[in-house]
Design a protein around this motif. Structure first.
Motif, short mmCIF file in Angstrom:
data_model
loop_
_atom_site.label_atom_id
_atom_site.label_comp_id
_atom_site.label_asym_id
_atom_site.label_seq_id
_atom_site.Cartn_x
_atom_site.Cartn_y
_atom_site.Cartn_z
N MET B 1 0.85 -1.20 0.00
CA MET B 1 0.00 0.00 0.00
C MET B 1 0.88 1.25 0.00
N ARG B 2 0.63 2.15 -0.94
CA ARG B 2 1.47 3.34 -0.97
C ARG B 2 1.02 4.33 0.09
N THR B 3 1.95 5.19 0.44
CA THR B 3 1.69 6.22 1.42
C THR B 3 0.44 7.01 1.07
N PHE B 4 -0.45 7.12 2.01
CA PHE B 4 -1.66 7.88 1.75
C PHE B 4 -1.32 9.37 1.74
N TYR B 7 3.05 11.83 0.83
CA TYR B 7 4.13 12.66 1.35
C TYR B 7 5.46 12.07 0.94
N THR B 129 2.78 16.82 5.31
CA THR B 129 2.14 15.62 5.84
C THR B 129 0.69 15.96 6.16
N GLN B 131 -0.72 15.60 8.81
CA GLN B 131 -0.67 16.26 10.11
C GLN B 131 -0.42 17.76 9.96
N GLN B 163 -5.30 9.55 8.92
CA GLN B 163 -4.26 8.62 9.33
C GLN B 163 -4.73 7.17 9.27
N PHE B 164 -6.00 6.95 9.58
CA PHE B 164 -6.46 5.56 9.69
C PHE B 164 -6.99 4.99 8.39
N PRO B 166 -5.64 3.98 5.50
CA PRO B 166 -5.06 2.74 4.97
C PRO B 166 -5.36 1.53 5.84
N THR B 167 -5.25 1.69 7.14
CA THR B 167 -5.50 0.57 8.05
C THR B 167 -6.94 0.10 7.94
N ARG B 170 -7.60 -1.80 4.80
CA ARG B 170 -7.09 -3.16 4.84
C ARG B 170 -7.98 -4.04 5.70
N ARG B 211 -12.13 2.63 18.57
CA ARG B 211 -11.11 2.18 19.51
C ARG B 211 -9.74 2.71 19.12
N ARG B 212 -9.47 2.65 17.83
CA ARG B 212 -8.20 3.17 17.33
C ARG B 212 -8.04 4.64 17.65
N LEU B 216 -5.07 6.15 19.68
CA LEU B 216 -4.15 7.08 19.03
C LEU B 216 -4.10 8.41 19.77
#
Ligand SMILES: Nc1ncnc2c1ncn2[C@@H]1O[C@H](COP(=O)(O)OP(=O)(O)O)[C@@H](O)[C@H]1O
Ligand SMILES: [Mg+2]
Lengths: 275, 240
Positions: B1-4, B7, B129, B131, B163-164, B166-167, B170, B211-212, B216
């Motif tokens: 998976m490439r960087t979302f 950046y 980024t 962020q 941030q989440f 990509p996760t 998946r 939950r994540r 986080l």
């Protein structure tokens, strides 16, 4: 290791729900440079104690100082968080950026480092956890062990005195665990960091200077691994089992093949058997 | 998976520039590009973007990649303008379609403007980024915050979500596979049953996401992140 006590907790009590305390008067002293393992069954309050060390939850009762900073002093919470870093259980839930270098630079930036300084310490920290040249990689492409080392680098980049690891190996494979253990050991040797490692892994606890046992929100025992991890009664009262080496030794003693105090590590067992 | 978000870790003046300035720059740049009319201004814009591209140290591959992704869209823009722009004498006509020279010019101009804006956008995401983007948005929203709009929370929520992605993607794929194994494929069934499958998928993904987000936010605080930079401590916040 010196005699200076870097963590002093006295009667720390915490109830998430009023009337149902999760921590009921936990006390703990840690010396600078020491490696302390905290063991205890699920729900015994280990994570809650760790959160206090980082001032992530307010101190309700009791006293807690880390490197002389009072955790109840709201004005110094930020300072305390720089001095005491945390590595959490799930590697994926602690990254703020998907780019490794960016994530590692997050702490220093928050603690006021300039852009250039943050990048520099990030690169140094990555090298010191054995991941030099990983700064451009995507965290989601790394193995669990590598991810936890990135998380450790993110903590090291802020140059903490104390590193708390909360079940940091429970979601990664044995090889990743060994890599993380080696990186933590290096941080301890090279930076003199104090390590507080919360774990269910008795083999890991056996390598600590001291093992602290928690049960129902209290510290019920502490001492050298050779003493604590061989005390079956104590461990079973805390819902734990001795390391495999200790159980093996117990069986050897029962069959009359061996005698004397049990070793707690494989190395100890081997040297006893070979002597 | 490439960087979302794409950046690119590098050190350049563009990487170091404050995100808020870059966001404003993108808007101004886009406005200037839209003002491009003739070949001379177009050439000037191209040179300006090329210089920025070199300065950004991102690499042309990364900056031009989005254009490749939208090649058919660009082609359609050129074709539609070339064939439907009907002011002048056609070079060639077929029923309602009239290929004209001004039409071709216009199509190429619009495509060029689109490309330039997309490359500027790619430059922003490659040097900033998520962020930092969030931080920039927050800076720009500050006037609104004074009016009592909770911009801090909004910006943080955006950051966490980004941030989440990509996760979560998946995880959804894994869950989808698990559900396919248990109760047949997602495809080729009644639309209602498919909808039900998706809802069944969404619930656990949503629970995971919450939950994540909780974990986080704790990890971010532990690493010195402060939602409100004026207040010294966030220690008073309870644990929810
Ligand atoms: N945020 C929370 N709100 C309410 N209860 C909580 C919260 N976090 C933990 N607890 C409760 O506190 C108890 C101890 O938790 P914890 O400190 O995580 O123990 P350990 O880490 O030893 O497993 C658990 O029973 C858990 O349900
Ligand atoms: Mg825990």
């Amino acid at each position: 290791m010196t005699d200076e006590r870097i963590v002093e907790a006295r009667g720390v009590t915490h109830a998430y729900v009023p009337g149902r305390p999760t921590l009921s008067g936990a006390s703990l002293d840690v010396r600078r440079g020491e490696f302390v393992a905290i063991v205890g069954e699920n729900g015994s309050g280990k994570t809650t104690l760790a959160r206090h060390l980082n001032a992530l939850i307010p101190l309700q009762a009791g006293e807690l100082t880390v490197a002389g900073i009072d955790a109840a002093d709201h004005g110094r919470v930020w300072e305390l968080r720089r001095i005491c870093g945390m590595v959490f259980q799930n590697p994926e839930n602690q990254f703020v950026s998907s780019v490794v270098g960016e994530d590692v630079a997050f702490g220093p930036r928050n603690f006021g480092a300039s852009e250039g300084a943050a990048r520099r310490v990030a690169l140094e920290a990555l090298a010191s956890v054995g991941l030099p040249g990983f700064e451009r990689r995507d965290v989601h492409e790394l193995s669990g062990g590598q991810q936890q080392r990135v998380a450790l680098a993110g903590v090291l980049a802020s140059e903490p005195d104390v590193i708390v690891l909360d079940e940091a190996t429970s979601m990664i494979d044995p090889r990743g665990r060994d890599e993380l253990v080696a990186a933590v050991r290096r941080a301890r040797v090279e930076r003199g960091a104090t390590i507080i490692w919360i774990t269910h892994d008795m083999e890991l606890a056996a390598r600590a200077d001291r093992v602290v046992v928690m049960r129902a929100g209290e510290v019920v025992a502490e001492g050298a691994p050779e003493r604590v991890l061989t005390d079956r009664e104590l461990l079973s009262s805390a819902g734990l089992e001795p390391p495999l080496v200790v159980r093996t030794w117990g069986e050897l003693v029962r069959r009359g093949v061996a005698s004397g105090p049990a070793p707690v590590t494989v190395e100890g067992l081997v040297s006893l058997l070979c002597s | 998976m490439r960087t979302f978000g794409g950046y690119v870790w590098a050190d350049s003046p563009l990487h170091r520039a404050p995100a808020a300035a870059k966001l404003v720059g993108l808007v101004v740049g886009a406005a200037l590009v839209l003002a491009v009319r003739g070949p001379i201004t177009l050439a000037a814009a191209l040179v300006a973007v090329a210089v920025l591209g070199v300065v950004s140290r991102v690499g042309w591959r990364r900056l031009l990649a989005p254009l490749w992704g939208m090649r058919w869209f660009l082609l359609v823009i050129v074709a539609l303008n070339a064939l439907l722009f009907s002011v002048s004498e056609p070079l060639f006509s077929l029923g309602p379609l009239r290929l004209t020279l001004p039409g071709i010019e216009r199509g190429l101009l619009i495509a060029a403007r689109t490309c330039l804006i997309v490359v500027l956008g790619a430059m922003l995401t490659a040097t900033t980024t998520p962020q930092q983007v969030v931080h920039g948005v927050r800076e720009l929203l500050k006037p609104l915050a004074r009016l009592g709009v909770p911009t801090e929370t909004a910006a943080l929520a955006v950051g966490v979500t980004v941030q989440f992605v990509p996760t979560l993607l998946r995880e959804s794929r894994q869950l989808m596979r698990a559900q396919e194994l248990r109760c047949g494929g997602f495809a080729a069934r009644g639309i209602m049953r498919r909808a039900v499958s998706y809802v069944r998928l969404l619930v656990p993904v949503f629970v995971c996401a919450v939950r994540r987000a909780d974990e986080l936010s704790r990890a971010m605080e532990a690493r010195g992140y402060r939602v409100d930079r004026r207040r010294g401590a966030t220690g008073e916040r309870g644990c929810s």
